[in-house]
Design a protein around this motif. Sequence first.
Motif, PDB file in Angstrom:
ATOM      1  N   PHE A 102      87.443   8.053  70.679  1.00  0.00           N
ATOM      2  CA  PHE A 102      87.028   8.254  69.185  1.00  0.00           C
ATOM      3  C   PHE A 102      87.446   9.523  68.456  1.00  0.00           C
ATOM      4  N   ALA A 104      86.657  12.532  67.153  1.00  0.00           N
ATOM      5  CA  ALA A 104      85.522  13.410  67.070  1.00  0.00           C
ATOM      6  C   ALA A 104      85.498  14.178  65.908  1.00  0.00           C
ATOM      7  N   GLU A 105      86.502  14.533  65.125  1.00  0.00           N
ATOM      8  CA  GLU A 105      86.142  15.256  63.811  1.00  0.00           C
ATOM      9  C   GLU A 105      85.815  14.595  62.899  1.00  0.00           C
ATOM     10  N   CYS A 107      83.891  11.352  63.330  1.00  0.00           N
ATOM     11  CA  CYS A 107      82.803  10.741  63.843  1.00  0.00           C
ATOM     12  C   CYS A 107      81.495  11.423  63.826  1.00  0.00           C
ATOM     13  N   SER A 108      80.506  10.842  63.124  1.00  0.00           N
ATOM     14  CA  SER A 108      79.173  11.755  63.115  1.00  0.00           C
ATOM     15  C   SER A 108      78.565  11.415  64.426  1.00  0.00           C
ATOM     16  N   PHE A 109      77.690  12.615  64.559  1.00  0.00           N
ATOM     17  CA  PHE A 109      76.757  12.426  65.884  1.00  0.00           C
ATOM     18  C   PHE A 109      75.925  11.284  65.981  1.00  0.00           C
ATOM     19  N   SER A 110      75.374  10.766  64.775  1.00  0.00           N
ATOM     20  CA  SER A 110      74.444   9.670  64.602  1.00  0.00           C
ATOM     21  C   SER A 110      75.401   8.372  64.847  1.00  0.00           C
ATOM     22  N   LEU A 112      77.991   7.973  66.569  1.00  0.00           N
ATOM     23  CA  LEU A 112      78.342   7.651  67.941  1.00  0.00           C
ATOM     24  C   LEU A 112      77.163   7.481  68.850  1.00  0.00           C
ATOM     25  N   ARG A 114      74.659   5.659  67.697  1.00  0.00           N
ATOM     26  CA  ARG A 114      74.241   4.211  67.640  1.00  0.00           C
ATOM     27  C   ARG A 114      75.300   3.439  68.325  1.00  0.00           C
ATOM     28  N   ARG A 116      76.945   4.115  71.185  1.00  0.00           N
ATOM     29  CA  ARG A 116      76.563   4.306  72.587  1.00  0.00           C
ATOM     30  C   ARG A 116      75.136   3.370  72.932  1.00  0.00           C
ATOM     31  N   PRO A 127      85.691  11.816  73.372  1.00  0.00           N
ATOM     32  CA  PRO A 127      85.971  12.500  72.030  1.00  0.00           C
ATOM     33  C   PRO A 127      87.694  12.479  72.096  1.00  0.00           C
TER      34      PRO A 127
ATOM     35  N   ALA B 104      72.231  14.916  61.829  1.00  0.00           N
ATOM     36  CA  ALA B 104      72.969  13.938  62.720  1.00  0.00           C
ATOM     37  C   ALA B 104      73.796  12.854  62.105  1.00  0.00           C
ATOM     38  N   CYS B 107      76.751  15.824  60.720  1.00  0.00           N
ATOM     39  CA  CYS B 107      77.280  16.810  61.694  1.00  0.00           C
ATOM     40  C   CYS B 107      78.317  15.906  62.609  1.00  0.00           C
ATOM     41  N   SER B 108      79.515  16.369  62.538  1.00  0.00           N
ATOM     42  CA  SER B 108      80.660  15.551  63.391  1.00  0.00           C
ATOM     43  C   SER B 108      80.340  15.856  64.852  1.00  0.00           C
ATOM     44  N   SER B 110      82.386  16.624  66.996  1.00  0.00           N
ATOM     45  CA  SER B 110      83.382  18.001  67.183  1.00  0.00           C
ATOM     46  C   SER B 110      82.547  19.335  66.886  1.00  0.00           C
TER      47      SER B 110
END
Lengths: 367, 367
Positions: A102, A104-105, A107-110, A112, A114, A116, A127, B104, B107-108, B110
């Motif tokens: 994906f 990574a720059e 894709c938000s942490f959230s 990803l 969700r 997962r 990433p 979240a 925040c990316s 990365s």
Amino acid sequence: MPHNSLSIDYSLRYQRIKLRLMAARQDAIIVINMKNIRYLTGFSGSDGALLVSETEMILLFDGRYTNQVKREVTGIATAEYREKSEGIARIIGEKGYQHVGFEAEYCSFSLLARVRQRVDNGIQLSPLGELDAIRAIKDEYELSCIRQAAKIVAQAVTGIMASLPRNATEQDLAAEIDYRTRLAGAEAMAFATIVASGENSALPHAQPTNRVLSNGDVLLIDCGAVLGGYASDETVVFFIDRITEKQKLVYQAVKQAQEAAIQEIKAGVTARKIDRTARQVLAIYKLEEFFTHSTGHGVGLAIHEEPRLASISESVLLAGMVVTVEPGVYLPGEFGIRIEETVLVKENGCEILTNIPKIPTIINIGD
Amino acid sequence: MPHNSLSIDYSLRYQRIKLRLMAARQDAIIVINMKNIRYLTGFSGSDGALLVSETEMILLFDGRYTNQVKREVTGIATAEYREKSEGIARIIGEKGYQHVGFEAEYCSFSLLARVRQRVDNGIQLSPLGELDAIRAIKDEYELSCIRQAAKIVAQAVTGIMASLPRNATEQDLAAEIDYRTRLAGAEAMAFATIVASGENSALPHAQPTNRVLSNGDVLLIDCGAVLGGYASDETVVFFIDRITEKQKLVYQAVKQAQEAAIQEIKAGVTARKIDRTARQVLAIYKLEEFFTHSTGHGVGLAIHEEPRLASISESVLLAGMVVTVEPGVYLPGEFGIRIEETVLVKENGCEILTNIPKIPTIINIGD
């Protein structure tokens, strides 16, 4: 969008992303950056996702875009979702992808987290770096868009400068440029038009204020149009009523730095070298310390994209890349000069795509 | 920005985020969303980060924004960085924060990975939900900005409608609205102005095309101005030369739905109930299935923010919230009607902040 017979070869673009897929050793890539999605599919919406595998691309979108996807996307599989992570996980499951990369720059942490949660435990989500470089080399269609965007904005700016209205503020002038550019057919401005006068021109990222333009002002204009999704970008400096010796000297130094940089541009040269060349010229005039940003950047679907003409850039210029060349000198509290063209990298040189003459033009405020 | 004596109480805003910090049981929060950063500090740049602890806020920015931060931010600690993760990690280390939450949604992957690499192993970085709700209740300064933005855009639209030019396209009209709005002092448009005529009005997210406005057209305009960073948002529908019986019926149904929804708005009511009310009215006319989006959304520094007036919303309206109410009916291939006001929630009702009269006005194309 330009009125010509060129068309976009999406299969070629698919080949480009497939090379990245293979290099990353994944079954599929989740593309998140909407500029990359537009580039690969034609979809110009502001939300969605794209799954790319070795055999196909699947565009994911929500109900707001059903009509738009029908209109814009052909020959590519599509699937609607209620919620983005649900859509992504569903396709990963259906297709049986095991190793999925994906962006990574983007894709938000959230998002990803969700995805997962929704996919089977065994599936590996990895990433990847930016894929944006797939867009760096432009084809004829893309160039025709940028050329036409540059033409439109040049007509607007030169038209206004021929008779600068009395008592106009920076904001008024920016509104006027945008208005004429859009009436001439631009879909939008490439970014918020910069009009910076007097000492405001010494701020590299000035925003138009209600300062009234007056005789003796340096007038810096940085703007671009969007056509067919593609941006142009150029900066021109005018002098209202008169020019001082100091302004003339700084202008000539910046102009010389820009010309030297442009002279260097051809396929095979490093981006870093272009940046260094511009700085070296300014150093001759002891103006290097006042050049506080990088020399340029790629332009296309995004106003800032690959490659970057910066001292820390790792890029090598290739034929078909489109970059800005925009050295500037900013003397705090006094004035600033930036001269910017958008240029096309060629095998043995480059071609300037922007049209406003970059000479120290003196203009007059009308009656 | 509005010409009045109101000012922003940043200490109150700091109290709001501190409540979130305490609820999350963290030593500090990394704020990423630039709208939240602007809300908490006044910094209006497009890149940066903010660290919030129980004793202070520290604004992090890069060299492009040195001047802007000086101009915009007072009474808040600031620190410059070369690279964002470096800046965040440095402050976490210096201050000795052990448990740090981050936004979240914004925040990316990365950025988080880079921060993790740079901080000591023992430091816990924990995902937090959106903090955007801290901005939902507006103060007098914010309301004065929204009111003035709404006033400016109303003058522009009604001025143009008084003499609609011959052979104008949707794009021309959008450019004209934006031009007049900006000349009247708006910093920007709140979003890309929608002008949708004829069957294009049946697309809820239409973009202006080169379709020429003609007699018999439904003409839907959705636009807003930005003033002091704050957006207004409204949608008005005109009828060129004439109106059909069917158009009149649909207009009245949508108007009735909107009025019923507005009637319900007051502190303590659930957002979901407002949405349901609008749908129930349209159901009476068998038009519910053509209302394909939610009833409204919060407006402020962002054009779409908390709370959402949607069927799945968990929000309860509170006095001081500002929301749009915008039911619509879209008949594919025929026409669409959307009527939208921006309203302020009050203890015992609400106040409409937008100014264009929402009546089925018939307009004429000029000579």
